[in-house]
Design an enzyme around this catalytic site. Structure first.
Site, short mmCIF file in Angstrom:
data_model
loop_
_atom_site.label_atom_id
_atom_site.label_comp_id
_atom_site.label_asym_id
_atom_site.label_seq_id
_atom_site.Cartn_x
_atom_site.Cartn_y
_atom_site.Cartn_z
N SER A 192 0.83 -1.21 0.00
CA SER A 192 0.00 0.00 0.00
C SER A 192 0.87 1.27 0.00
O SER A 192 1.67 1.43 -0.91
CB SER A 192 -0.96 -0.08 1.20
OG SER A 192 -1.99 0.83 1.05
N ASP A 351 -10.17 -3.51 -5.07
CA ASP A 351 -9.25 -2.55 -4.44
C ASP A 351 -9.27 -1.28 -5.28
O ASP A 351 -9.09 -1.35 -6.51
CB ASP A 351 -7.85 -3.17 -4.42
CG ASP A 351 -6.80 -2.27 -3.80
OD1 ASP A 351 -7.15 -1.15 -3.36
OD2 ASP A 351 -5.62 -2.67 -3.77
N HIS A 381 -8.18 -5.04 -0.75
CA HIS A 381 -7.04 -4.27 -0.27
C HIS A 381 -6.68 -4.63 1.17
O HIS A 381 -7.56 -4.78 2.01
CB HIS A 381 -7.32 -2.76 -0.37
CG HIS A 381 -6.07 -1.96 -0.11
ND1 HIS A 381 -5.14 -1.71 -1.09
CD2 HIS A 381 -5.58 -1.40 1.02
CE1 HIS A 381 -4.14 -1.02 -0.57
NE2 HIS A 381 -4.37 -0.82 0.71
#
Ligand SMILES: *[C@@H]1O[C@H](CO)[C@@H](O)[C@H](O)[C@H]1NC(C)=O
Ligand SMILES: *[C@@H]1O[C@H](CO)[C@@H](O)[C@H](O)[C@H]1NC(C)=O
Length: 411
Positions: A192, A351, A381
């Site tokens: 991320s 995501d 995610h």
């Protein structure tokens, strides 16, 4: 009395189901567990909004509870020696394999950057601690987990610069010798926002002529890679998906740069770009870089560019920061991509950041970089983080296994 209890019961039930029930796609495994997990995140987010509204504690301050809940003290165990310290002033947690007798063989190293939207997360969260230990034992690697400072207390470029300083410090030959690291087998990796920092620092290092020790690989797990277009098909398709709804991702982006709410609002409306960014939109044009299969029902329209009035000079500065490749690594020409280390890019169907990752896959391959793209059709995610009971998901195990396998074969 009885009616009162029934009303209360119904109210509690509908409130609970409002929180828990979410239209999560059928094909996602362990849907109910994900709904429950997400109801916690949503509840916390609402609490954080309320707290900020009442002037008690700012939004990210409340959300930071997520980090604290999973906090551990990283300690050495039978196989792994753990040391906490500072590299060039920045906090790090270093995981090393325990020495085996007269072992003098050089090892691989992974520099790991945790996720959390530049605002949350820590090397000392149990999923990251466990991941580091697995890398040490399964790859016989040294793992350097960077505790970079976080926004909103430290806006861009502080988190990036902390990471850069640690990487530069570690990649010195004298330092590598100290930890028995092979200078030819070092990777940078992150998930991320950590994937964003990993991509950015990889780009920076390959630009520096004086940099003797090069990275061999970059492994980016559902990375954040651009802030110019927050309406890609994946942003639209997954705007209400668990763990990272669009509002939260936009919130992370805006908090990375400023605590000014006007900027958050402009980003929500995708009207945060100024005319200077116009020439960069071609680097995030999903109608060009996203394979047809991912277009879905969406038609391309370029993000608006807005000429700000004089009073908004602050906003203009912010738009410029967003376009800085240290924040948005997708915004560089191909000539800045072709000498990058080989890449592993993990993306998830459910995501908002799916298309950031896929566009980088397309662009890196077009520039001649070797890329392994692993797309999880039923992934969401943050999946890789969910390895610890009670929020342990099967997909997390698959993701970690495949990620480590790639490192084993490519580092
Ligand atoms: C994006 O790409 C499409 C087709 O590839 C093109 O028609 C359009 O002008 C591009 N827009 C921008 C802003 O680059
Ligand atoms: C996209 O464009 C096509 C063709 O012009 C149109 O039929 C369709 O409704 C558009 N889709 C959306 C989501 O706007």
């Amino acid at each position: 009395m009885r009616l009162g209890s029934i009303v209360l019961f119904v109210a509690v039930c509908s409130f609970t189901s409002y929180y828990i029930y979410e239209p999560i796609p059928e094909e996602i495994d362990e849907r109910w567990k994900l709904m429950l997990t997400n109801s916690f995140f949503r509840g916390l987010s609402h609490l954080a909004d309320l707290s900020e509204l009442l002037g008690l504690k700012d939004y990210m301050g409340v959300m930071y509870v997520i980090t604290l809940l999973e906090n551990v003290v990283p300690e050495s165990d039978e196989h792994v020696k753990v040391t906490e310290g500072r590299f060039d002033g920045v906090e790090v947690v270093l995981y090393q394999p325990k020495q085996r007798g007269s072992d003098t063989e050089l090892r691989r190293a992974v520099i790991y950057l945790h996720g959390g939207g530049w605002c949350l997360g820590s090397s000392r969260m149990s999923p990251y601690d466990l991941l580091a230990r697995r890398m040490v034992t399964e790859l016989d690697a040294v793992v350097l987990s960077v505790e970079y400072r976080l926004a909103p207390a430290h806006h861009f470029p502080v988190p990036y610069e902390d990471v850069y300083r640690v990487v530069k410090h570690f990649l010195q030959k004298g330092v590598l010798v100290q930890y028995s690291v092979d200078p030819g087998r070092i990777a940078v990796s992150g998930d991320s926002a950590g994937g964003n920092l990993a991509a950015a620092v990889s780009q920076q290092l390959q630009k520096e002529d004086g940099q003797q020790v090069k990275l061999k690989a970059q492994a980016l797990i559902y990375p954040v890679l651009q802030a110019l277009d927050l309406n890609t098909p994946s942003y639209q398709q997954n705007q209400d998906m668990p763990i990272l709804p669009r509002t939260l991702m936009v919130r992370f982006w805006s908090e990375y740069f400023t605590s000014d709410k006007a900027f958050f609002k402009a980003m929500m409306a995708n009207t945060h770009n100024n005319p200077e960014s116009f020439s960069l939109l071609k680097f995030v044009n999903w109608s060009t870089f996203l394979p047809e299969a991912y277009h879905g029902k969406y038609n391309y329209s370029a993000p608006a560019v807005v000429q700000r009035v004089r009073e908004d000079v602050g906003m203009d500065g912010l738009s410029r920061s967003l376009a800085d490749p240290r924040a948005s690594p997708l915004l560089v020409p191909d000539t800045d991509l072709h000498s990058l280390p080989k890449a592993y890019i993990l993306t998830c169907e459910y995501d908002v950041l799916r298309d950031d990752g896929i566009m980088y896959v397309t662009r890196l391959r077009a520039a001649g970089v070797e890329v392994t793209h692993e797309h999880y059709d039923t992934g969401f995610h943050g999946g890789l983080m969910f390895t610890v009971w009670p929020t342990d998901f099967l997909i997390a195990r698959r993701m970690v296994d495949n990620y480590i396998k790639w490192l084993k074969e490519n580092l």
